[in-house]
Design a protein around this motif. Structure first.
Motif, PDB file in Angstrom:
ATOM      1  N   ASN A 236       9.792 -31.370  16.377  1.00 39.30           N
ATOM      2  CA  ASN A 236      10.957 -30.925  15.618  1.00 39.30           C
ATOM      3  C   ASN A 236      11.519 -32.058  14.768  1.00 39.30           C
ATOM      4  N   ILE A 237      11.623 -33.241  15.354  1.00 39.85           N
ATOM      5  CA  ILE A 237      12.167 -34.393  14.626  1.00 39.85           C
ATOM      6  C   ILE A 237      11.234 -34.782  13.482  1.00 39.85           C
ATOM      7  N   LYS A 238       9.937 -34.726  13.724  1.00 44.79           N
ATOM      8  CA  LYS A 238       8.955 -35.030  12.677  1.00 44.79           C
ATOM      9  C   LYS A 238       9.099 -34.050  11.517  1.00 44.79           C
ATOM     10  N   ALA A 239       9.276 -32.774  11.827  1.00 42.32           N
ATOM     11  CA  ALA A 239       9.432 -31.764  10.770  1.00 42.32           C
ATOM     12  C   ALA A 239      10.693 -32.018   9.958  1.00 42.32           C
ATOM     13  N   LEU A 240      11.775 -32.401  10.619  1.00 41.21           N
ATOM     14  CA  LEU A 240      13.023 -32.664   9.911  1.00 41.21           C
ATOM     15  C   LEU A 240      12.916 -33.906   9.028  1.00 41.21           C
ATOM     16  N   THR A 241      12.316 -34.971   9.552  1.00 44.44           N
ATOM     17  CA  THR A 241      12.185 -36.189   8.745  1.00 44.44           C
ATOM     18  C   THR A 241      11.260 -35.953   7.546  1.00 44.44           C
ATOM     19  N   ASP A 242      10.214 -35.179   7.731  1.00 42.52           N
ATOM     20  CA  ASP A 242       9.323 -34.863   6.612  1.00 42.52           C
ATOM     21  C   ASP A 242      10.074 -34.053   5.548  1.00 42.52           C
ATOM     22  N   HIS A 243      10.907 -33.123   6.005  1.00 42.96           N
ATOM     23  CA  HIS A 243      11.648 -32.276   5.073  1.00 42.96           C
ATOM     24  C   HIS A 243      12.665 -33.096   4.276  1.00 42.96           C
ATOM     25  N   VAL A 244      13.390 -33.958   4.955  1.00 44.36           N
ATOM     26  CA  VAL A 244      14.368 -34.804   4.264  1.00 44.36           C
ATOM     27  C   VAL A 244      13.660 -35.723   3.271  1.00 44.36           C
ATOM     28  N   SER A 245      12.509 -36.276   3.668  1.00 49.54           N
ATOM     29  CA  SER A 245      11.740 -37.146   2.767  1.00 49.54           C
ATOM     30  C   SER A 245      11.320 -36.395   1.505  1.00 49.54           C
TER      31      SER A 245
END
Length: 241
Positions: free
Chosen positions: A103-112
């Motif tokens: 979940n955290i990986k998906a959020l950081t990728d999205h923000v990037s």
């Protein structure tokens, strides 16, 4: 570009009709004028359609649907829609994101993915080197970041991105603290006697202290907006999605 070539063709057509012999009959002149007007109307509408398409494309945010771990199991969520509550409020509570690495990986990728467009749209030359949140959830920026006021104002107008960032930090904090307790659970489960279990509890007594400090979570941005997360200054690595 297509609009330029269309306008060039229109100008040529107008010039040729303007240069037509004056012996032309009134009916023929009327037909020519009507055709000229039709060309201009068609070209104008084409230009308007092209401009509308380009404007829509530029205004459309990066959006992605990802399978998240939630309290309702694995659920596919559009991140922007998830963090942008409907005007009338939710008719029912949305799934709750769990503090999993994926979940955290998906959020950081999205923000990037969203940050470069966010910066460009708001005329901000570069992202802050770091972002953190105080105990009240308030955004904290580096003291030497020259665009702090602009960045905060732009985030206020983009709640989906603001909430994505804050949730990435919050889930990272919970995840890191959960990881600290894994050795305790493993050793406690392996204890073969009450005495051994007591020794494990004593060894990890700090885990149960009321005033135990949690890790300091920081969102780190490259100048162009790529996001990574660190805990107490050490980078956190997430598995590939």
């Amino acid at each position: 570009m297509q609009p330029a070539s269309l306008w060039s063709a229109a100008v040529s057509a107008i010039s040729s009709r303007t240069a037509a012999p004056r012996t032309e009959s009134a009916a023929a002149a009327s037909i020519a004028a009507s055709a000229n007007l039709a060309d201009r109307s068609s070209i104008s509408q084409s230009a308007r359609d092209l401009l509308a398409a380009e404007t829509t494309a530029a205004a459309s945010p990066v959006s992605s649907s990802v399978v998240f771990d939630t309290n309702q199991g694995a659920v596919t969520l559009d991140i922007d829609a998830y963090f942008q509550p409907p005007a009338g409020g939710f008719t029912e509570l949305p799934p709750l994101m769990m503090p999993s690495a994926s979940n955290i990986k998906a959020l950081t990728d999205h923000v990037s993915a969203r940050m470069p467009d966010f910066l460009a749209r708001n005329g901000i030359p570069e992202a802050p080197a770091s972002v953190s949140y105080d105990r009240y959830g308030e955004l904290q920026l580096p003291a030497d970041y020259p665009y702090a006021q602009e960045f905060k104002a732009a985030l206020a107008d983009d709640p989906a991105l603001a909430r994505s960032m804050q949730t990435a930090a919050a889930l990272s904090s919970v995840h890191v603290e959960m990881q600290k307790s894994i050795p305790f659970h493993e050793e406690y489960s392996a204890a073969s006697s009450a005495a051994d279990a007591a020794k494990v509890v004593a060894k990890y007594a700090w885990l149960f202290a009321d005033n135990r400090p949690s890790a300091s979570i920081t969102l780190n941005f490259s100048a162009d907006g790529k996001l990574t997360v660190s805990a107490d200054g050490e980078a956190i690595s997430w598995p590939a999605a």
